[in-house]
Design a protein around this motif. Structure first.
Motif: not given
Length: 331
Positions: A44, A49, A141, A145
């Protein structure tokens, strides 16, 4: 001549409206994630994924750590698509603080293309009229991240333009996560708790006597363990007592307000039959002992509220230690 013995009913605190206030519990829970969950979170972080293949050949998203049939660890990772199909959903009209979106959205189970199980996430659909079972959605997204399920900010309706993330210079390896745990609710105190808390707000320590008159509990109980009846008779106790047992806190932790070492002790107030936990300060931790006599140190009255924190801590009273036989039954 016949004589009649009259029993006097125990005094009880007058019935008043129960106290009620918001109660907020929160702490950050840090844990290691292991190779399977770590692999999922690392992917992720790289805007991919992945699932894992089970012994029956199915691709499981999100990946469990162990196979439900063989109980063996699952480490055969499989990339799946960032789009999929809604299998079921419910609409959230009033998002709560901390939820993924601040405006109305759908919670949905989404089976990504290439997966055989559904992932729970949110769909930013605009309105409930847009949502339907079987609709196609795609990942949007997060801008940054970090190795969290929230790296998927939300899903959007339609297959949408495929987002092609740039390959990271250094692949992420997530091994630890910190999860904030939050629980907020409104607590209404019982009658017994209420007269105890009102007493605290006035600088009094009120215990509750059992129906048979033999024991005094502080805080009072709605159901005494001796007979199951409430300890409804208030008893004012002094703010002096005896250390029955204690712990030396040497380990620092997040949010700690006192520098170690310090003492957390169970203190039996004079006249009470059960001890309660509080701090013992103003002395060397090595000097605290069972039987030590202590007294309460109250905060300034303007800082008092409906809480035992009105007592900042206990300190040695300077009295001789209590005789062991006077408190041994409370250990």
């Amino acid at each position: 001549m016949n004589s009649t013995t009259t029993k006097t009913a125990p005094k009880t605190a007058p019935r008043t409206a129960p106290l009620s206030a918001p109660l907020n519990l929160k702490f950050d829970y840090t844990r290691s994630v292991g190779p399977t969950i770590g692999g999922f979170l690392s992917a992720l972080c790289d805007r991919r994924v992945v699932g894992v293949r089970g012994s029956d050949g199915r691709v499981l998203v999100p990946p469990p750590e162990y196979d439900s049939r063989t109980f063996e660890p699952l480490t055969d990772f499989v990339d799946v698509a960032p789009n999929g199909t809604v299998t079921s959903w419910t609409w959230e009209d009033n998002p709560l603080p901390g939820q993924p979106l601040t405006h109305p959205f759908a919670w949905a189970f989404i089976k990504l293309d290439g997966a055989d199980t559904a992932l729970l996430h949110v769909v930013d659909a605009g309105s409930a009229d847009t949502m339907q079972t079987g609709m196609r959605v795609h990942v949007h997204w997060a801008e940054q991240t970090v190795g969290s399920i929230l790296d998927i900010a939300y899903f959007l309706p339609g297959d949408g333009p495929a987002e092609t993330p740039a390959a990271p210079e250094t692949p992420a390896e997530i091994s630890m996560i910190t999860t904030p745990v939050r629980l907020s609710y409104n607590h209404s105190a019982s009658h017994e708790e209420s007269f105890y808390l009102r007493g605290i707000a006035e600088g009094k320590l009120l215990g509750g006597r059992t129906q048979d008159g033999r024991q005094v509990y502080i805080p009072p109980r709605s159901a005494s363990p001796t007979d199951g009846l409430p300890t409804a008779e208030p008893v004012e106790l002094p703010d002096k007592g005896t250390v029955t047992t204690f712990c030396v806190v040497n380990v620092p932790f997040m949010g700690q307000r006192i520098k170690p070492p310090y003492i957390a002790a169970y203190i039996l107030l004079d006249g009470a039959d059960i001890a309660f936990l509080h701090l013992v300060l103003e002395c060397d931790a090595a000097d605290v002992r069972m039987g030590m006599r202590v007294e309460a140190v109250w905060k300034p009255q303007e800082e008092w509220g409906f809480t035992l924190e009105n007592i900042d801590h206990f300190r040695p009273s300077g009295e001789p230690d209590a005789d062991f036989d006077s408190y041994k039954n409370h250990l």
